[in-house]
Scaffold this active site. Structure first.
Site, mmCIF file in Angstrom:
data_model
loop_
_atom_site.group_PDB
_atom_site.id
_atom_site.type_symbol
_atom_site.label_atom_id
_atom_site.label_comp_id
_atom_site.label_asym_id
_atom_site.label_seq_id
_atom_site.Cartn_x
_atom_site.Cartn_y
_atom_site.Cartn_z
ATOM 1 N N TYR A 168 -7.184 11.068 11.559
ATOM 2 C CA TYR A 168 -6.174 10.987 12.462
ATOM 3 C C TYR A 168 -6.574 12.641 13.240
ATOM 4 C CZ TYR A 168 -3.077 7.934 11.338
ATOM 5 O OH TYR A 168 -2.575 5.726 10.066
ATOM 6 N N PHE A 195 1.299 -0.963 0.130
ATOM 7 C CA PHE A 195 -0.080 0.281 -0.183
ATOM 8 C C PHE A 195 1.054 1.285 0.225
ATOM 9 C CE2 PHE A 195 -2.150 3.963 2.789
ATOM 10 C CZ PHE A 195 -2.867 3.638 2.018
#
Length: 163
Positions: A134, A28
């Site tokens: 986040y 990824f």
């Protein structure tokens, strides 16, 4: 999050699954070229006589869908221990189900329970989805800080240099 989610400490039997997810994460992040994994090293670092790292595993309906590998660091500015999250990964089919959020909240609880002064990690600057996620949890992305890394041949050369 569904009650089918179970977060637990990793066991030695989880090492192959952790390594598989690390490989998925590297793909990824477009970093498969730097992989140099060893089940023996990982097992020793997690479960040896002097463990260096810890790992949480998330299972969804009995299937491993996530890991979070972390360790203790230290803040000289706070003169307190800190929790550093090296990697968190949620398999694609389990994304959007609250697994990542549950893992980070569990790690925040670990940091709080241990009296740590910080919980921190790094994020790739191109991963806008992760940054937004986040920040939504209350994290501050530190714009003025950059990671410095020396590895492989560069590490060998640096170590061989004299002042």
């Amino acid at each position: 999050m569904s009650s089918a989610l179970h977060i637990r400490p990793a066991t030695p039997a989880d090492v192959p699954e952790i390594m598989a997810m690390v490989a998925e994460l590297a793909e990824f992040e477009k970093l498969t070229h730097v992989l140099d994994m060893s089940a023996e090293r990982l097992t020793n670092d997690l479960f040896g006589d002097r463990p260096l790292i810890e790992c949480l595993i998330a299972e969804l309906e009995g299937s491993v869908v996530s890991f979070a590998l972390f360790f203790q660091s230290y803040s000289t500015f706070l003169t307190r221990r800190s929790l550093y999250l090296e990697d968190v990964y949620v398999r694609p089919h389990a994304r959007g189900l609250g697994v990542g959020k549950s893992m980070l909240l569990q790690l925040a609880r670990v940091a709080r329970e241990r009296g740590y002064g910080r919980f921190e990690w790094s994020v790739l600057d191109w991963n806008a989805n992760a940054i937004a996620f986040y920040e939504g949890l209350g994290a501050t992305v530190m714009p003025d800080w950059r990671i410095c890394r020396v590895t492989g041949e560069a590490l060998e050369k640096m170590a061989a240099r004299s002042a």
